[in-house]
Design an enzyme around this catalytic site. Structure first.
Site, PDB file in Angstrom:
ATOM      1  N   THR A   3      -4.015  19.958 -53.379  1.00  0.00           N
ATOM      2  CA  THR A   3      -5.112  19.197 -52.794  1.00  0.00           C
ATOM      3  C   THR A   3      -4.997  17.769 -53.309  1.00  0.00           C
ATOM      4  O   THR A   3      -4.711  17.561 -54.495  1.00  0.00           O
ATOM      5  CB  THR A   3      -6.492  19.790 -53.165  1.00  0.00           C
ATOM      6  OG1 THR A   3      -6.634  19.853 -54.587  1.00  0.00           O
ATOM      7  CG2 THR A   3      -6.644  21.196 -52.594  1.00  0.00           C
ATOM      8  N   HIS A   4      -5.176  16.793 -52.439  1.00  0.00           N
ATOM      9  CA  HIS A   4      -4.962  15.379 -52.767  1.00  0.00           C
ATOM     10  C   HIS A   4      -3.523  15.124 -53.204  1.00  0.00           C
ATOM     11  O   HIS A   4      -3.251  14.148 -53.910  1.00  0.00           O
ATOM     12  CB  HIS A   4      -5.932  14.911 -53.857  1.00  0.00           C
ATOM     13  CG  HIS A   4      -7.367  15.210 -53.565  1.00  0.00           C
ATOM     14  ND1 HIS A   4      -8.152  14.435 -52.762  1.00  0.00           N
ATOM     15  CD2 HIS A   4      -8.159  16.246 -53.958  1.00  0.00           C
ATOM     16  CE1 HIS A   4      -9.364  14.943 -52.669  1.00  0.00           C
ATOM     17  NE2 HIS A   4      -9.393  16.060 -53.387  1.00  0.00           N
ATOM     18  N   GLU A  56       9.900  12.994 -38.418  1.00  0.00           N
ATOM     19  CA  GLU A  56       9.437  11.618 -38.269  1.00  0.00           C
ATOM     20  C   GLU A  56       9.354  11.222 -36.799  1.00  0.00           C
ATOM     21  O   GLU A  56       8.460  10.460 -36.401  1.00  0.00           O
ATOM     22  CB  GLU A  56      10.362  10.680 -39.047  1.00  0.00           C
ATOM     23  CG  GLU A  56      10.238  10.875 -40.553  1.00  0.00           C
ATOM     24  CD  GLU A  56      11.237  10.074 -41.370  1.00  0.00           C
ATOM     25  OE1 GLU A  56      11.038   9.944 -42.576  1.00  0.00           O
ATOM     26  OE2 GLU A  56      12.224   9.577 -40.785  1.00  0.00           O
ATOM     27  N   SER A  59      23.646   5.363 -42.310  1.00  0.00           N
ATOM     28  CA  SER A  59      24.878   4.602 -42.088  1.00  0.00           C
ATOM     29  C   SER A  59      25.431   4.030 -43.385  1.00  0.00           C
ATOM     30  O   SER A  59      26.603   3.679 -43.458  1.00  0.00           O
ATOM     31  CB  SER A  59      24.608   3.474 -41.088  1.00  0.00           C
ATOM     32  OG  SER A  59      23.651   2.562 -41.623  1.00  0.00           O
ATOM     33  N   HIS A  66       0.865  -1.175   0.000  1.00  0.00           N
ATOM     34  CA  HIS A  66       0.000   0.000   0.000  1.00  0.00           C
ATOM     35  C   HIS A  66       0.903   1.227   0.000  1.00  0.00           C
ATOM     36  O   HIS A  66       1.620   1.487   0.980  1.00  0.00           O
ATOM     37  CB  HIS A  66      -0.917  -0.001   1.230  1.00  0.00           C
ATOM     38  CG  HIS A  66      -2.070   0.961   1.125  1.00  0.00           C
ATOM     39  ND1 HIS A  66      -1.901   2.320   1.151  1.00  0.00           N
ATOM     40  CD2 HIS A  66      -3.413   0.745   0.992  1.00  0.00           C
ATOM     41  CE1 HIS A  66      -3.074   2.924   1.047  1.00  0.00           C
ATOM     42  NE2 HIS A  66      -4.010   1.982   0.937  1.00  0.00           N
ATOM     43  N   LYS A  89      22.482  11.093 -47.808  1.00  0.00           N
ATOM     44  CA  LYS A  89      21.142  11.247 -47.248  1.00  0.00           C
ATOM     45  C   LYS A  89      21.053  12.394 -46.230  1.00  0.00           C
ATOM     46  O   LYS A  89      21.891  12.555 -45.359  1.00  0.00           O
ATOM     47  CB  LYS A  89      20.689   9.949 -46.570  1.00  0.00           C
ATOM     48  CG  LYS A  89      20.475   8.770 -47.508  1.00  0.00           C
ATOM     49  CD  LYS A  89      19.345   9.013 -48.496  1.00  0.00           C
ATOM     50  CE  LYS A  89      17.989   9.062 -47.856  1.00  0.00           C
ATOM     51  NZ  LYS A  89      17.470   7.777 -47.382  1.00  0.00           N
TER      52      LYS A  89
END
Length: 435
Positions: free
Chosen positions: A142-143, A277, A265, A68, A270
């Site tokens: 749009t879309h 993300e 890596s 408790h 990149k």
């Protein structure tokens, strides 16, 4: 929440050491109210007030036997009280939830204050960035498909106002969770005077519960978690815009890339939108708290503890994660790289197809039926899609075939991107006033 995503100030709010400090504060306020009313000896207050909070390690050691947590805390704190007999009046007339829910209200409001400061920073970052790019032409999509000309500042303004609304929701939710309940075993004040609840609430700058059983009903806490989840998702909306803009095929936006930073890596070229993300991933963590916490609203009769374990996990995690998200998102916006020339190149890349709406209306206003006008403009547009021939050329050819005379000077005027954004000044005035 794991240490990787825990910032120091928010981490302190939810630490066990701080929790026990709050428990000592609440118990001391209750004891002081009892002593002032003559219900307990006045000379026990100072020894209790001076007793240092127990360490988390000591509470955990005792809890291993008692099973408790509140009893373990009271025992450990009594051990720190000199004379120990003064501790006999601690927790007088209270039940565990009186302590737990009241201290939790303080934690929730303190956590909200930390979040509100971060929210101010994010709103300011979005506002300033939007104003800086009120004239930066880009294509509206749009879309995912090119639609009409726009300015980058317009999109950012939309996100800035959304962040400000989220901040307002947080302020409202702060009131919803800032509730003190010190009313005894089933909320009837059977062994504690209602004045104690009011005195403690005033001392903590919170409000006494309108009603409670052994616990405060969890609708307010559910509102708070929902406000956090909405804010996290708006952060994700900012991040998604950057993720799309950093795609190689788009290349209009990019996260700052520091000296010595590595993107992969395996592939040295990149430069990935890792912050965006990360925001997208952690927003899911905050959203995941909504349903489990909301399920703590219906409890058996005056109380069960099915909500307790859930809240021990999700309330700290939601607050800690949003705190990190707000910090990360503000930094993302403050350091965002905008390729103005690439935005303009993308706007022009479809050979003028983005002006079809203005051309359609111009033909209608010149007296041509809408269906005929739509067919003419769409036919020319489809030819541009298929061949790459500039839209004005395919439009002239299609109009000549249909025997329609075009006002070239008028088309020169309406086929300008600036014409499409001429009515946005009031929006940017509202943005400039956002604080």
């Amino acid at each position: 929440m794991i240490e990787r995503y825990t910032l120091p100030e928010m981490g302190r709010v939810w630490s066990d050491a701080h929790k026990y400090e709050l428990w000592c504060r609440v118990e001391t306020l209750v004891l002081e109210a009892h002593a002032a009313a003559g219900r307990v000896p006045a000379d026990v207050v100072e020894p209790v007030r001076q007793a240092p909070p127990p360490t988390p390690e000591r509470v955990a050691e005792i809890e291993a036997t008692t099973q408790h947590d509140v009893i373990a805390f009271l025992t450990a704190w009594a051990d720190n009280t000199e004379p120990r007999s003064a501790a006999a009046y601690v927790h007088h007339g209270m039940t565990s939830s009186d302590l737990l829910d009241t201290a939790l209200a303080v934690q929730l409001t303190d956590a909200t204050d930390v979040l509100l400061a971060k929210a101010d920073r994010l709103v300011a970052a979005l506002r300033d960035h939007g104003l800086a790019h009120r004239h930066t032409l880009k294509v509206g999509r749009t879309h995912g498909v090119h639609a009409e000309p726009d300015v980058w500042g317009h999109r950012v303004a939309d996100l800035a106002f959304a962040a400000a609304r989220c901040r307002d929701r947080l302020r409202t939710a702060r009131t919803a969770v800032g509730v003190v309940a010190i009313s005894g075993a089933v909320g009837t004040y059977s062994l504690i005077d209602p004045s104690v609840e009011r005195i403690v609430a005033e001392a903590l700058d919170l409000r006494a519960a309108d009603a409670s059983t052994q616990v405060v009903l969890r609708d307010g806490i559910s509102e708070w978690v929902s406000a956090l989840a909405v804010f996290a998702t708006v952060c994700e909306a900012v991040a998604l815009e950057v993720r799309h803009g950093q795609r190689t095929e788009v290349r209009e936006l990019s996260e700052a890339f520091g000296s010595g930073q590595k993107g992969s890596s395996a592939m040295p070229h990149k430069k990935n939108p890792i912050r965006s993300e990360r925001i997208a991933g952690l927003a899911r963590v905050v959203r995941a708290a909504v349903v489990p916490v909301m399920e703590g609203i219906p409890l058996w009769h005056e109380r069960d503890i099915s909500h307790s374990s859930t809240e021990r996990v999700f309330l700290p995690d939601a607050a800690i994660t949003l705190d990190y998200l707000l910090d990360l998102t503000a930094g993302l916006v403050e350091n965002l790289v905008v390729d103005v020339e690439r935005m303009r190149a993308n706007l022009d890349s479809t050979g003028g197809l983005i002006y079809t709406s203005a051309v359609l209306l111009e033909l209608v206003e010149a007296g041509m039926g809408r269906e005929q006008s739509y067919a003419l403009v769409q036919g020319a547009a489809m030819q541009t899609w298929q061949t790459g021939t500039p839209f004005r050329e395919t439009l002239r050819a299609r109009a000549a075939t249909d025997g329609v005379a075009l006002d070239e000077a008028r088309l020169d005027d309406i086929c300008r991107p600036e014409r499409y954004v001429a009515n946005l000044d009031p929006l940017f005035e509202r943005l400039a006033a956002l604080s």
